[in-house]
Write an enzyme that holds these catalytic residues in place. Structure first.
Site, PDB file in Angstrom:
ATOM      1  CB  CYS A 130      37.042  41.527  52.883  1.00 59.52           C
ATOM      2  SG  CYS A 130      37.215  41.496  51.092  1.00 59.52           S
ATOM      3  CE  LYS A 195      39.792  46.017  47.513  1.00 63.50           C
ATOM      4  NZ  LYS A 195      40.355  44.850  48.208  1.00 63.50           N
ATOM      5  CE  LYS A 248      42.633  46.339  44.737  1.00 60.53           C
ATOM      6  NZ  LYS A 248      42.602  45.351  45.760  1.00 60.53           N
TER       7      LYS A 248
HETATM    8  C1  PBG Z   1      41.680  41.510  48.754  1.00 62.93           C
HETATM    9  C2  PBG Z   1      42.178  42.144  47.512  1.00 62.93           C
HETATM   10  C3  PBG Z   1      41.606  42.178  46.228  1.00 62.93           C
HETATM   11  C4  PBG Z   1      42.547  42.796  45.403  1.00 62.93           C
HETATM   12  C5  PBG Z   1      43.631  43.131  46.197  1.00 62.93           C
HETATM   13  N1  PBG Z   1      43.374  42.751  47.508  1.00 62.93           N
HETATM   14  C6  PBG Z   1      40.359  41.615  45.720  1.00 62.93           C
HETATM   15  C7  PBG Z   1      39.044  42.135  46.091  1.00 62.93           C
HETATM   16  O1  PBG Z   1      38.889  43.071  46.868  1.00 62.93           O
HETATM   17  O2  PBG Z   1      38.090  41.545  45.599  1.00 62.93           O
HETATM   18  C8  PBG Z   1      42.406  43.028  43.927  1.00 62.93           C
HETATM   19  C9  PBG Z   1      43.680  43.143  43.169  1.00 62.93           C
HETATM   20  C10 PBG Z   1      43.562  43.036  41.710  1.00 62.93           C
HETATM   21  O3  PBG Z   1      42.467  42.952  41.116  1.00 62.93           O
HETATM   22  O4  PBG Z   1      44.624  43.017  41.078  1.00 62.93           O
HETATM   23  N2  PBG Z   1      40.587  42.089  49.319  1.00 62.93           N
END
Ligand code: PBG
Length: 322
Positions: A130, A195, A248
């Site tokens: 990321c 997150k 999340k």
């Molecule tokens: C980007 C991001 C992710 C998701 C949303 N933004 C993936 C991750 O962090 O690996 C996941 C969304 C989903 O699983 O629906 N960093």
């Protein structure tokens, strides 16, 4: 007062009464639909691991945005899958990048629709992390600079809200400063504040081709075992200028959402992520559960826990049924 004076079943006798005493309701206004955008024209490509979800080219994403706006869904969040990726994620802040073009096209066609963009480098980096790397580590401060530039380019492309999902330290403050310095003081920040490093992102990484080439995201996303730490993350993002906070994934983290609701007065969002969505769809396809009811029950539980907004791949089908 207890039984037989109190009978809880009195108010459950029929749908009229149940409706009158219902504490929470899903509304179309609560829903935000994630959309995946790819290069090309005329593309509407099914994602195998996410039944009912597609990757769209810019022209087709406009068609889909029109359909969901007509259903009363107030916002979409855009994820780009660029044709080319490199180590620094150059596509992320390219004014002609995939999300920037999609955002401009949707804003042109649907000025009333709220366009949210996901601000992260993982879809654009060849290594799938990321941020930018220093050796095998993600370099926090160098990544923050790239993310702030990315947010500005999304604002220039017409985004109303930018949503950083990278989990670097200090990114909300840097994004706020960079937006303001470029005249975008009215662009809001929805921070993916809490997150977690989650297995439930599996289908998304398939859809966005963003699985890390090596290692995992535990060096920046939160440990699923931690609860108090989420409140620290959220407080820090508020201090840095976040307008709204996100938790999340959603369903495995309803305690975090309830904590946040008690602690903060800002609007709260929850992301019902790809794995949470696809599990319901897969079990429904096998006839093991009623997928429509399970989806609604999941989303109402997220609302009950305290979310104002729900990011869900089921936004259109739910809006259709409401
Ligand atoms: C980007 C991001 C992710 C998701 C949303 N933004 C993936 C991750 O962090 O690996 C996941 C969304 C989903 O699983 O629906 N960093």
């Amino acid at each position: 007062m207890s039984f037989p004076v109190t009978r809880m079943r009195r108010l459950r006798q029929n749908e009229t009464l149940r409706g009158m005493v219902r504490e929470n309701r899903l509304a179309r206004e609560d829903l935000i639909l994630p959309l995946f955008v790819v290069e090309g024209t005329g593309v509407r490509e099914a994602i195998g691991s996410m039944p009912g979800v597609f990757r769209y080219s810019v022209d087709q994403v406009v068609v889909e945005a029109k359909r969901v706006a007509a259903l009363g869904v107030p916002g979409v969040i855009l994820f780009g899958i660029p044709a080319e990726k490199d180590a620094r994620g150059s596509g992320a802040d390219d004014s002609e990048g995939i999300v920037q073009r999609a955002s401009r096209a949707i804003v042109d066609a649907l000025p009333e629709l709220c366009v949210i963009t996901d601000v992260c480098l993982c879809e654009y980096t060849s290594h799938g992390h990321c941020g930018v790397l220093d050796g095998h580590e993600v370099d926090n401060d160098a990544s923050v600079e790239r993310l702030a530039r990315t947010a500005v380019s999304h604002a220039q492309a017409g985004a109303t809200i930018v949503a950083p999902s990278d989990m670097m330290d200090g990114r909300v403050g840097a994004i706020r400063r960079e937006l303001d310095a470029n005249g975008f003081e009215n662009v809001a920040i929805l921070s993916y504040a809490a997150k977690y490093s989650s297995a439930f992102y599996g289908p998304f990484r398939d859809a966005a081709e963003s699985t890390p080439e090596f290692g995992d995201r535990r060096g920046y996303q939160m440990d699923p075992a931690n609860r108090r730490e989420a409140l620290r993350e959220m407080q820090l993002d508020l201090d840095e200028g976040a307008d709204m906070l996100m938790v999340k994934p959603a369903m495995a983290y309803l305690d975090i959402l309830a904590d946040a609701r008690r602690e903060f007065s800002v609007p709260l969002a929850a992301y019902h992520v790809s794995g949470e969505y696809s599990m319901i769809k897969a079990a429904g396809e096998r006839g093991w559960i009623d997928a429509d009811r399970a989806m609604e029950e999941s989303l109402i539980s997220i609302k009950r826990a305290g979310a104002d907004l729900i990011l869900t791949y089921a936004a259109a089908e739910i809006a259709e049924r409401l």
